[in-house]
Structure formats: C-alpha cells, structure tokens
Design a protein around this motif. Structure first.
Motif, PDB file in Angstrom:
ATOM      1  N   LEU A 133       5.205  -3.801  -0.841  1.00 21.30           N
ATOM      2  CA  LEU A 133       4.804  -2.404  -0.624  1.00 21.30           C
ATOM      3  C   LEU A 133       5.091  -1.554  -1.858  1.00 21.30           C
ATOM      4  O   LEU A 133       6.052  -1.842  -2.587  1.00 21.30           O
ATOM      5  CB  LEU A 133       5.575  -1.839   0.576  1.00 21.30           C
ATOM      6  CG  LEU A 133       5.262  -2.512   1.914  1.00 21.30           C
ATOM      7  CD1 LEU A 133       6.215  -2.002   2.990  1.00 21.30           C
ATOM      8  CD2 LEU A 133       3.817  -2.296   2.319  1.00 21.30           C
ATOM      9  N   ALA A 134       4.287  -0.508  -2.048  1.00 23.12           N
ATOM     10  CA  ALA A 134       4.393   0.327  -3.252  1.00 23.12           C
ATOM     11  C   ALA A 134       4.553  -0.599  -4.456  1.00 23.12           C
ATOM     12  O   ALA A 134       5.448  -0.451  -5.273  1.00 23.12           O
ATOM     13  CB  ALA A 134       5.555   1.309  -3.136  1.00 23.12           C
ATOM     14  N   ALA A 135       3.639  -1.552  -4.506  1.00 27.57           N
ATOM     15  CA  ALA A 135       3.800  -2.732  -5.362  1.00 27.57           C
ATOM     16  C   ALA A 135       3.524  -2.465  -6.828  1.00 27.57           C
ATOM     17  O   ALA A 135       3.893  -3.270  -7.682  1.00 27.57           O
ATOM     18  CB  ALA A 135       2.875  -3.844  -4.857  1.00 27.57           C
ATOM     19  N   ALA A 177      -5.460   2.748  -9.674  1.00 29.86           N
ATOM     20  CA  ALA A 177      -5.346   2.042 -10.958  1.00 29.86           C
ATOM     21  C   ALA A 177      -4.371   0.870 -10.824  1.00 29.86           C
ATOM     22  O   ALA A 177      -4.614  -0.230 -11.346  1.00 29.86           O
ATOM     23  CB  ALA A 177      -4.872   3.007 -12.049  1.00 29.86           C
ATOM     24  N   MET A 178      -3.265   1.094 -10.113  1.00 29.49           N
ATOM     25  CA  MET A 178      -2.304   0.008  -9.895  1.00 29.49           C
ATOM     26  C   MET A 178      -2.958  -1.123  -9.095  1.00 29.49           C
ATOM     27  O   MET A 178      -2.782  -2.307  -9.411  1.00 29.49           O
ATOM     28  CB  MET A 178      -1.069   0.518  -9.139  1.00 29.49           C
ATOM     29  CG  MET A 178      -0.114   1.333  -9.990  1.00 29.49           C
ATOM     30  SD  MET A 178       0.705   0.304 -11.237  1.00 29.49           S
ATOM     31  CE  MET A 178       1.973   1.447 -11.804  1.00 29.49           C
ATOM     32  N   CYS A 179      -3.716  -0.756  -8.052  1.00 30.82           N
ATOM     33  CA  CYS A 179      -4.362  -1.780  -7.218  1.00 30.82           C
ATOM     34  C   CYS A 179      -5.337  -2.609  -8.055  1.00 30.82           C
ATOM     35  O   CYS A 179      -5.347  -3.842  -7.977  1.00 30.82           O
ATOM     36  CB  CYS A 179      -5.096  -1.122  -6.049  1.00 30.82           C
ATOM     37  SG  CYS A 179      -3.975  -0.413  -4.832  1.00 30.82           S
ATOM     38  N   GLN A 227      -5.247  -0.723  -0.957  1.00 28.67           N
ATOM     39  CA  GLN A 227      -4.851   0.634  -1.368  1.00 28.67           C
ATOM     40  C   GLN A 227      -4.513   1.430  -0.111  1.00 28.67           C
ATOM     41  O   GLN A 227      -5.388   1.706   0.717  1.00 28.67           O
ATOM     42  CB  GLN A 227      -5.993   1.299  -2.141  1.00 28.67           C
ATOM     43  CG  GLN A 227      -5.548   2.634  -2.738  1.00 28.67           C
ATOM     44  CD  GLN A 227      -6.689   3.426  -3.317  1.00 28.67           C
ATOM     45  OE1 GLN A 227      -7.750   2.903  -3.641  1.00 28.67           O
ATOM     46  NE2 GLN A 227      -6.476   4.725  -3.455  1.00 28.67           N
ATOM     47  N   ASP A 228      -3.250   1.773   0.047  1.00 29.03           N
ATOM     48  CA  ASP A 228      -2.833   2.471   1.265  1.00 29.03           C
ATOM     49  C   ASP A 228      -1.466   3.113   1.029  1.00 29.03           C
ATOM     50  O   ASP A 228      -0.833   2.924  -0.020  1.00 29.03           O
ATOM     51  CB  ASP A 228      -2.764   1.493   2.444  1.00 29.03           C
ATOM     52  CG  ASP A 228      -3.093   2.177   3.775  1.00 29.03           C
ATOM     53  OD1 ASP A 228      -2.909   3.404   3.874  1.00 29.03           O
ATOM     54  OD2 ASP A 228      -3.499   1.469   4.716  1.00 29.03           O
ATOM     55  N   ASP A 229      -1.030   3.840   2.054  1.00 27.54           N
ATOM     56  CA  ASP A 229       0.220   4.585   1.993  1.00 27.54           C
ATOM     57  C   ASP A 229       1.311   3.786   2.716  1.00 27.54           C
ATOM     58  O   ASP A 229       1.084   3.331   3.843  1.00 27.54           O
ATOM     59  CB  ASP A 229      -0.013   5.944   2.690  1.00 27.54           C
ATOM     60  CG  ASP A 229       1.141   6.906   2.523  1.00 27.54           C
ATOM     61  OD1 ASP A 229       2.309   6.480   2.655  1.00 27.54           O
ATOM     62  OD2 ASP A 229       0.881   8.093   2.275  1.00 27.54           O
ATOM     63  N   LEU A 249       0.348  -3.802  -1.637  1.00 26.36           N
ATOM     64  CA  LEU A 249      -0.165  -2.503  -1.167  1.00 26.36           C
ATOM     65  C   LEU A 249       0.367  -1.407  -2.076  1.00 26.36           C
ATOM     66  O   LEU A 249       1.562  -1.384  -2.393  1.00 26.36           O
ATOM     67  CB  LEU A 249       0.300  -2.289   0.280  1.00 26.36           C
ATOM     68  CG  LEU A 249      -0.104  -0.996   0.988  1.00 26.36           C
ATOM     69  CD1 LEU A 249      -0.273  -1.268   2.494  1.00 26.36           C
ATOM     70  CD2 LEU A 249       0.921   0.118   0.786  1.00 26.36           C
ATOM     71  N   ASP A 250      -0.511  -0.523  -2.495  1.00 26.51           N
ATOM     72  CA  ASP A 250      -0.083   0.627  -3.314  1.00 26.51           C
ATOM     73  C   ASP A 250      -1.077   1.764  -3.103  1.00 26.51           C
ATOM     74  O   ASP A 250      -2.239   1.549  -2.769  1.00 26.51           O
ATOM     75  CB  ASP A 250      -0.014   0.253  -4.802  1.00 26.51           C
ATOM     76  CG  ASP A 250       0.832   1.236  -5.604  1.00 26.51           C
ATOM     77  OD1 ASP A 250       2.024   0.934  -5.847  1.00 26.51           O
ATOM     78  OD2 ASP A 250       0.315   2.317  -5.978  1.00 26.51           O
ATOM     79  N   LEU A 251      -0.573   2.975  -3.314  1.00 26.29           N
ATOM     80  CA  LEU A 251      -1.392   4.177  -3.130  1.00 26.29           C
ATOM     81  C   LEU A 251      -2.314   4.412  -4.320  1.00 26.29           C
ATOM     82  O   LEU A 251      -3.373   5.015  -4.187  1.00 26.29           O
ATOM     83  CB  LEU A 251      -0.429   5.368  -2.983  1.00 26.29           C
ATOM     84  CG  LEU A 251      -0.877   6.643  -2.301  1.00 26.29           C
ATOM     85  CD1 LEU A 251      -1.508   6.363  -0.949  1.00 26.29           C
ATOM     86  CD2 LEU A 251       0.335   7.567  -2.134  1.00 26.29           C
TER      87      LEU A 251
END
Ligand SMILES: C[S@@+](CC[C@H](N)C(=O)[O-])C[C@H]1O[C@@H](n2cnc3c(N)ncnc32)[C@H](O)[C@@H]1O
Length: 261
Positions: free
Chosen positions: A48-50, A74-76, A94-96, A69-71
């Motif tokens: 999470l928040a990877a 660009a990270m995703c 991509q999620d919270d 999973l990340d918000l």
C-alpha cells in the motif's frame, strides 16, 4: 510544480539507501514467525502507498503474486513499467489507502517507509486499518513500517535529515526536512521541505506534509479500528540474532506486525 512523488525515478534514486532484497527477506521471515503453520507459505502480497513498489516487485521476483496500490498516477505508471522491464508480474492499482476495495484477500499486506505519515487524522488511520483488515486472509499479516517516535520525541529531536546516494553512476543529495521546519504541536503535522539534487545540477524541490504518529496513538488506532491485534514490534529490519527491539537505543524504525483477531 511537480513534486518528488511526481518523479518516481528521482524518488527511487533518493531512497536507494535501502537494501530492498534484504528487507523483503526479513518481511518473509517475520511471516514465517508470526503466521500460524496451518496458513502455509505466503503466496499473495499487497503493498500500500507503494510508490515505485520496490518491495512488491522484489516479492514478485521471488514468486509471490503481487499487487501495488498508490494514489499517484506517475508512481503507478512507473511501478508497472519497472515490473515489465524486470519481467515480473505486478498488478498496479491507483487508489486511496483509506478507501480501497479490491474484492479479495492477501496473505501479506505491507506499507513501507513511513507512508502512513500521509494519514493526517486519527479517522484516516482507522479507516486505513479497517480496509487492511478487510483484505487480510485468515492467518494473514499486516506489516507497517513507520519512523521511530524518538525522531520527534527524543532528547534530541530532529526535523531534518540529509544523505547522499549513488546508483548506476548517478548521484543524489537529499535533504528531507529543513532545520526551520516545525511540527505543529496541536496537529502533529509538519510541512517537510524536501530538496533532491541530482548529479549536482538538477534540483527537485517540494513541500511534503508529514503527520507524526506516536506508538500509543498507533495502539489507539488499532483498537478503534477493531479486527487487528499486534503480533510483533521491531526497531529495524534485523531478524533472528540481529533482531532490534523497538525500545533498543539503536532502534530507528517503528515496525509493527498486525494479525487478524
Ligand atoms: C514516502 S512515499 C513511500 C513509497 C513506498 N512506500 C516506499 O517504500 O518507497 C509515499 C507514497 O504514498 C503515496 N500516498 C500518499 N497518500 C496516499 C493515499 N491516501 N493512498 C495511497 N497512496 C498514498 C504517495 O503517492 C507516495 O507514493
């Protein structure tokens, strides 16, 4: 203005002081110690928040079915591209981390490198833990790495850290927090000024809001969320004879292993 999380390559370079394969190995070792034997080996992992999802990618390389999973889009995109480049299977969502609902459960859920400092309120932390509990399989574990409370509450509290790393011939000098940054004593939030200088000329500047969590607040959030209990606590990624208790003077992380109750 693009922030440090909008430049995943630079973020990963800045964080390359970590030995990700070694940390992933210790995550699996803690699973072997804390999961009931009947649960069998860990097969699925959710990070999470990877961010760049370095741990999920490493665990995928070791044969686990991995999801990150990340918000931040660009990270995703970066995590997915790096997994493809390395030839490992990685699902990226991509999620919270306070709202996700993936409709399935995982043997291991992890949140690395203090990403929970982006949970600004107790309600957000409780919502996060409830989502985690809903995604743990029987015998599953949630391992959450946070900064050590001594950083902010010790005799010599520090609001700023700096380091230099080099990877593949590229050097980054990182300042995460400036001496002038202040933790608001009421909200426990600081606006950390971040500067990453790459090869002496490209400079990325950002202000990253950071919420400081104490160990007892974490305990309160766990109790309020329900469904999870503490199985172990560590002060660093040492295992076996190298285990670092959270209370050790040399402890510099607060790593908590949670299991369904
Ligand atoms: C300090 S980085 C850590 C990344 C990763 N955990 C690591 O070990 O490198 C924090 C990450 O948390 C993500 N993030 C912040 N708030 C989030 C939220 N509510 N849900 C999911 N991701 C979030 C950011 O986009 C960023 O990629």
């Amino acid at each position: 203005m693009n922030g440090i999380y909008d430049d995943p390559w630079a973020y990963e370079l800045a964080c390359s002081f970590r030995d990700v394969p070694a940390e992933a190995g210790v995550l699996l070792r803690w699973c072997a110690e804390h999961r009931p034997e009947s649960a069998g080996p860990v097969r699925t992992v959710l990070e999470l928040a990877a961010g760049p999802a370095e741990h999920a990618r490493e665990l995928a390389r070791r044969g686990l079915t991995a999801t990150a999973l990340d918000l931040n889009p660009a990270m995703c995109a970066y995590a997915a591209a790096e997994a493809r480049r390395a030839g490992v299977a990685l699902e990226v969502v991509q999620d919270d981390m306070t709202r996700f609902d993936l409709g399935r459960r995982f043997d291991l859920v992890v949140t690395m490198l203090d990403s929970t400092s982006h949970l600004m309120t107790l309600d957000a932390f409780v919502a996060h833990l409830r989502r985690v509990a809903a995604h743990l399989s029987p015998g599953g574990l949630y391992i959450v790495e946070m900064s050590h409370p001594r950083d902010r509450l010790g005799d010599d509290p520090s609001v700023s850290t700096g380091w230099t790393v080099e990877r593949d011939g590229v050097q980054a000098t990182v300042r995460w927090g400036e001496p002038t940054d202040r933790l608001d004593p009421v909200t426990q939030i600081a606006d950390d000024h971040v500067t990453v200088t790459i090869d002496g000329d490209r400079v990325i500047r950002d202000v990253v809001p950071y919420r400081f969590w104490t160990a007892t607040e974490l305990d309160a959030a766990i109790r309020l969320a329900g469904g999870l209990g503490v199985a172990g606590r560590y002060g660093d990624f040492g295992a076996g004879a190298d285990t670092v208790p959270l209370t050790d003077p040399g402890a510099w992380r607060m790593i908590t292993v949670l299991r369904p109750v």
